[in-house]
Design an enzyme around this catalytic site. Structure first.
Site, mmCIF file in Angstrom:
data_model
loop_
_atom_site.group_PDB
_atom_site.id
_atom_site.type_symbol
_atom_site.label_atom_id
_atom_site.label_comp_id
_atom_site.label_asym_id
_atom_site.label_seq_id
_atom_site.Cartn_x
_atom_site.Cartn_y
_atom_site.Cartn_z
ATOM 1 N N GLU A 318 -0.089 1.104 -4.240
ATOM 2 C CA GLU A 318 -1.395 1.456 -3.666
ATOM 3 C C GLU A 318 -1.686 0.586 -2.447
ATOM 4 O O GLU A 318 -1.626 -0.651 -2.537
ATOM 5 C CB GLU A 318 -2.514 1.224 -4.680
ATOM 6 C CG GLU A 318 -2.488 2.140 -5.879
ATOM 7 C CD GLU A 318 -3.615 1.827 -6.869
ATOM 8 O OE1 GLU A 318 -4.019 2.755 -7.589
ATOM 9 O OE2 GLU A 318 -4.080 0.672 -6.914
ATOM 10 N N CYS A 319 -2.005 1.191 -1.329
ATOM 11 C CA CYS A 319 -2.467 0.512 -0.126
ATOM 12 C C CYS A 319 -1.495 -0.585 0.303
ATOM 13 O O CYS A 319 -0.472 -0.313 0.914
ATOM 14 C CB CYS A 319 -3.879 -0.008 -0.321
ATOM 15 S SG CYS A 319 -4.739 -0.311 1.240
#
Length: 439
Positions: A318-319
């Site tokens: 994520e990210c």
């Protein structure tokens, strides 16, 4: 039933985080069991709550979790606590778009708990009364039980404000400005707990001197939460590695709980130290890889991930995890070679590229039969290869490219969206880990 209180601000920057941390520290210093919570999708404030209270802080977000999810989380995690302290987000009534959804006020109403309103009174006196009147009458279902005046200039300044306020809403604290108590900030928010060496005993003493803690305890009320049936975690039969160090530190505690409930054991490891555990799946959360790109470039972890992904090891990023799994990462005119797991390169920019709540429609029903809700917050841009495949279409939010997010390569999925276990298909990820283990 555990009592609770929500600490909110008139707007961002009034000092509610510092006040919330101080009250938690003071209550803990009194030997009380304090269960901390944070309204919204924030990762940073909960890290401070956890360090202070000695138990994991939980996020409460009526958009990502729904009102039922908020109630169940509090019911599941506050049973043995003597008081629950909820730190608000932004201004008391600020929610998603122009609604109350995801606001501090909405959470206060869902839990039916009173609110302490923090006001930065620097540069005002009688005007504080107008603020209190407006906030207390805006939504009658939100009960402002007390006011904490922050950044009070002097005892005389505090008395001037006190004399102007209505008698039915007590002042429970008058806090002078103390820069050494505040937590400094940077582009993604405040510094994480492991980066701030603060003295909780000094913080507790400061709050005891300037806040009527007995009044805070007296004003707190039992949370309105559902009765839930405890479902024991499944016996662990797979192991999931979770990257946890200064570069990767944005996680929801509820995601770890969800992994364990599905039968996964969690093993934390540090990519910065070159660690790569023998596991059946890996989860890279967000964080600050741009600050440690040099260390990550030469890490043994970075060099070993491409082959593991090609072998089918389930990997979720994520990210910051997405950026790490790209081929290259440009930061301040220097390009670093990273894991090269997904077909994309990324670069850090000097302005915000994505911020806000997200909703994603899965492109493969086998991945998820329902939409995912989460949030995004990043300054980077990611350029994908022409044949890149995506996991979902963004109904809300920007994603990686042209309204799509979640790059897919082998059994690796990496995107900008930070997902919450309320809608993320945790069971399917754990099942993929089982399939990989059986190979």
């Amino acid at each position: 039933m555990t009592k609770g209180i929500l600490i909110a601000g008139t707007h961002s920057g009034v000092g509610k985080t510092t006040v919330s941390m101080g009250i938690m520290a003071a209550l803990k210093h009194r030997q009380l069991k304090v269960q901390p919570y944070k309204v919204g999708p924030d990762y940073i404030d909960p890290s401070h709550h956890t360090a202070i209270c000695g138990r994991p802080s939980r996020n409460l977000d009526t958009y990502m979790m729904g009102t039922d999810g908020v109630g169940k989380t509090v019911a599941r995690t506050s049973g043995d606590a003597e008081i629950s302290v909820v730190e608000g987000v932004m201004g008391l009534f600020d929610g998603m778009d122009s609604t109350e959804i995801a606001s501090s006020a909405h959470v206060a109403k869902v839990l039916d708990i009173p609110v302490l309103l923090v006001i930065n009174v620097h540069g005002m006196s009688r005007s504080a009364a107008a603020l209190v009147k407006g906030y207390s009458e805006f939504d009658p279902e939100v009960r402002i039980a007390g006011v904490i005046l922050n950044k009070v200039g002097s005892p005389r300044h505090g008395e001037m404000i006190k004399n102007a306020l209505p008698d039915d809403i007590p002042i429970v604290g008058m806090i002078p400005r103390r820069k050494d108590i505040e937590v400094p900030s940077r582009h993604l928010g405040l510094y994480m707990a492991h980066e701030k060496d603060y003295n909780t005993a000094e913080m507790a003493e400061f709050i005891e001197e300037n806040v009527d803690l007995d009044a805070v305890l007296e004003l707190s009320e039992p949370c309105s939460i559902p009765e839930i049936r405890e479902i024991p975690d499944k016996d662990a039969d797979v192991r999931i590695g979770v990257a946890m160090d200064a570069a990767f530190c944005f996680y929801y505690q509820d995601m770890f709980d969800a992994f364990r409930a599905c039968g996964a054991e969690i093993e934390f490891f540090s990519p910065m130290k070159g660690e790569l555990p023998d596991v059946d799946g890996i989860y890279f959360g967000g964080g600050y890889p741009e600050l440690y790109a040099g260390e990550l470039e030469v890490s043994k972890t970075t060099r070993g991930l491409k082959d593991l992904s090609a072998d089918g090891l389930p990997i979720y990023g994520e990210c910051g995890g997405l950026l790490y799994l790209c081929g290259t990462y440009e930061v301040e005119d220097r390009t670093y070679k990273l894991a090269d797991v997904v077909p994309a390169d990324t670069r850090m920019t000097n302005r915000l590229r994505g911020l806000g709540y997200t909703e994603a429609r899965p492109l493969d029903k086998n991945f998820s039969s329902h939409n995912l809700k989460g949030h995004e917050f990043h300054y980077s841009l990611t350029d994908c290869d022409r044949d890149a495949r995506f996991a979902y279409e963004m109904l809300r939010g920007k994603g990686i490219q042209n309204g799509f997010d979640g790059l897919v390569e082998h059994n690796t999925l990496a995107g900008y969206m930070h997902a919450h276990p309320s809608t993320f298909p945790v069971e399917k990820f754990v099942e993929k880990c089982r399939e990989y283990k059986r190979k």
